[in-house]
Design a protein around this motif. Structure first.
Motif, mmCIF file in Angstrom:
data_model
loop_
_atom_site.group_PDB
_atom_site.id
_atom_site.type_symbol
_atom_site.label_atom_id
_atom_site.label_comp_id
_atom_site.label_asym_id
_atom_site.label_seq_id
_atom_site.Cartn_x
_atom_site.Cartn_y
_atom_site.Cartn_z
ATOM 1 N N ALA A 33 -5.460 6.284 19.116
ATOM 2 C CA ALA A 33 -4.412 5.737 18.244
ATOM 3 C C ALA A 33 -3.996 6.788 17.232
ATOM 4 O O ALA A 33 -4.827 7.410 16.589
ATOM 5 C CB ALA A 33 -4.913 4.494 17.517
ATOM 6 N N THR A 35 -2.568 8.577 13.824
ATOM 7 C CA THR A 35 -2.649 8.339 12.389
ATOM 8 C C THR A 35 -1.653 9.262 11.707
ATOM 9 O O THR A 35 -0.936 10.020 12.357
ATOM 10 C CB THR A 35 -4.077 8.632 11.860
ATOM 11 N N GLY A 131 4.355 -2.383 21.218
ATOM 12 C CA GLY A 131 3.981 -2.167 19.832
ATOM 13 C C GLY A 131 5.013 -1.369 19.059
ATOM 14 O O GLY A 131 5.206 -1.579 17.865
ATOM 15 N N HIS A 139 0.498 -6.529 7.608
ATOM 16 C CA HIS A 139 -0.729 -6.443 8.379
ATOM 17 C C HIS A 139 -0.409 -6.328 9.862
ATOM 18 O O HIS A 139 0.550 -6.898 10.353
ATOM 19 C CB HIS A 139 -1.592 -7.673 8.133
ATOM 20 N N SER A 140 -1.253 -5.598 10.587
ATOM 21 C CA SER A 140 -1.070 -5.451 12.019
ATOM 22 C C SER A 140 -2.329 -5.917 12.741
ATOM 23 O O SER A 140 -3.373 -6.153 12.131
ATOM 24 C CB SER A 140 -0.761 -3.988 12.378
ATOM 25 N N ILE A 141 -2.211 -6.061 14.057
ATOM 26 C CA ILE A 141 -3.315 -6.500 14.904
ATOM 27 C C ILE A 141 -3.603 -5.386 15.885
ATOM 28 O O ILE A 141 -2.688 -4.870 16.539
ATOM 29 C CB ILE A 141 -2.943 -7.794 15.642
ATOM 30 N N ARG A 142 -4.864 -5.007 15.979
ATOM 31 C CA ARG A 142 -5.240 -3.912 16.878
ATOM 32 C C ARG A 142 -5.788 -4.461 18.182
ATOM 33 O O ARG A 142 -6.640 -5.334 18.197
ATOM 34 C CB ARG A 142 -6.262 -2.988 16.207
ATOM 35 N N HIS A 144 -7.555 -3.305 21.819
ATOM 36 C CA HIS A 144 -8.263 -2.251 22.541
ATOM 37 C C HIS A 144 -8.368 -2.641 24.007
ATOM 38 O O HIS A 144 -8.693 -3.787 24.329
ATOM 39 C CB HIS A 144 -9.682 -2.061 21.991
ATOM 40 N N SER A 160 -5.914 2.165 22.340
ATOM 41 C CA SER A 160 -5.826 1.242 21.205
ATOM 42 C C SER A 160 -4.361 1.130 20.784
ATOM 43 O O SER A 160 -3.616 2.117 20.819
ATOM 44 C CB SER A 160 -6.659 1.747 20.024
ATOM 45 N N ASP A 162 -1.553 -0.980 17.946
ATOM 46 C CA ASP A 162 -1.317 -1.839 16.791
ATOM 47 C C ASP A 162 -0.006 -2.596 17.003
ATOM 48 O O ASP A 162 1.032 -1.986 17.302
ATOM 49 C CB ASP A 162 -1.221 -1.008 15.500
ATOM 50 N N THR A 164 2.446 -6.053 15.425
ATOM 51 C CA THR A 164 2.640 -6.965 14.301
ATOM 52 C C THR A 164 2.244 -8.380 14.724
ATOM 53 O O THR A 164 2.220 -8.697 15.919
ATOM 54 C CB THR A 164 4.103 -6.965 13.854
#
Length: 247
Positions: A33, A35, A131, A139-142, A144, A160, A162, A164
């Motif tokens: 993922a 960054t 995504g 906030h986000s939801i991860r 995997h 992975s 992320d 919404t």
């Protein structure tokens, strides 16, 4: 250069190694993922001087474990330097299944493995676009995804993403839609909801078979009419014969 506070999720790429001093350890984290500071699919060297983390890494963790490492990232001062994440906190997000040392399942990848990996790649591509379709604050939801089994040699298939909450709801709706089957396609052992059964029963009870037979016969060429009652009988049960209906 100042260290950058960072929390990083990734899969343990290989067995951790003890450091030069007691109570230290180092390992490599496969991060799929992106960054603000790292690109996707990067392998990040990690180290710790926390004895509890070092002990856990050396005695409890194995390749394929999904970890969240929280600490400070140091960037090199020169182009040939090495970035390193110094871990202050470690969380285990998912444990890879233990490798059976006595088993014989160490052959090369089979056709089943290839099908699985290709399915993971297709799902990863779809989720990546899903995504990216609605980036934004909040906030986000991860999510995997990875193969089952020990992942020491299959980390390229770990991903992975992320999304919404709104996108997560849409994804859930799509999955619910995929789970809807026609009665003839329902897997064995899957029971219909009682309300659905009641609605279907009411629908078929409201069908006037004589009127339906007349409508079909009137729309059918005369030479083909004798076959109509048999076809409708196969579908609905006993239906009126042609001579019992209006021409």
């Amino acid at each position: 250069m100042d260290a950058i506070p960072l929390a990083l999720d990734g899969y343990l790429a290989a067995d951790p190694e003890p450091g030069d001093r007691d109570g230290t350890a180092s390992w490599r984290l496969n991060c799929s993922a992106g960054t603000d500071h790292l690109g996707e699919e990067a392998v990040i060297p990690c180290t710790t001087m926390e004895p509890e983390i070092a002990h856990a890494m050396l005695t409890e963790r194995q390749p394929g474990d999904l970890l969240r490492v929280i600490g400070h990232l140091t960037l090199p001062d020169t182009a040939d330097g090495i970035i390193r994440l110094h871990a202050d906190t470690l969380e285990v997000l998912w444990e890879a299944p233990m490798l059976d040392a006595d088993g014989d399942d160490t052959d090369t990848a089979t056709a089943t493995d290839a099908d699985r990996n290709s399915a993971i790649a297709a799902l990863a591509e779809a989720l990546t676009g899903f995504g990216q379709a609605a980036p934004g604050p909040g906030h986000s939801i991860r999510i995997h995804i990875s193969p089952t089994g020990t992942l020491g040699s299959g980390l390229e298939h770990c991903h992975s993403f992320d999304v919404t909450p709104a996108m997560a709801h849409r994804l859930a709706d799509y999955i619910d839609a995929m789970s809807c089957y026609l009665d003839s396609e329902r897997p064995n052992g899957v029971a219909l909801d009682p309300q659905t059964i009641a609605d279907l029963t009411e629908l078929f009870e409201d069908i006037d078979l004589i009127d339906l037979t007349n409508t079909v016969l009137n729309a059918t060429r005369p030479e083909n009419r004798p076959a109509v009652p048999q076809a409708m009988d196969d579908m609905f049960g006993d239906v009126p014969a042609p001579e019992d209906t209006d021409p």
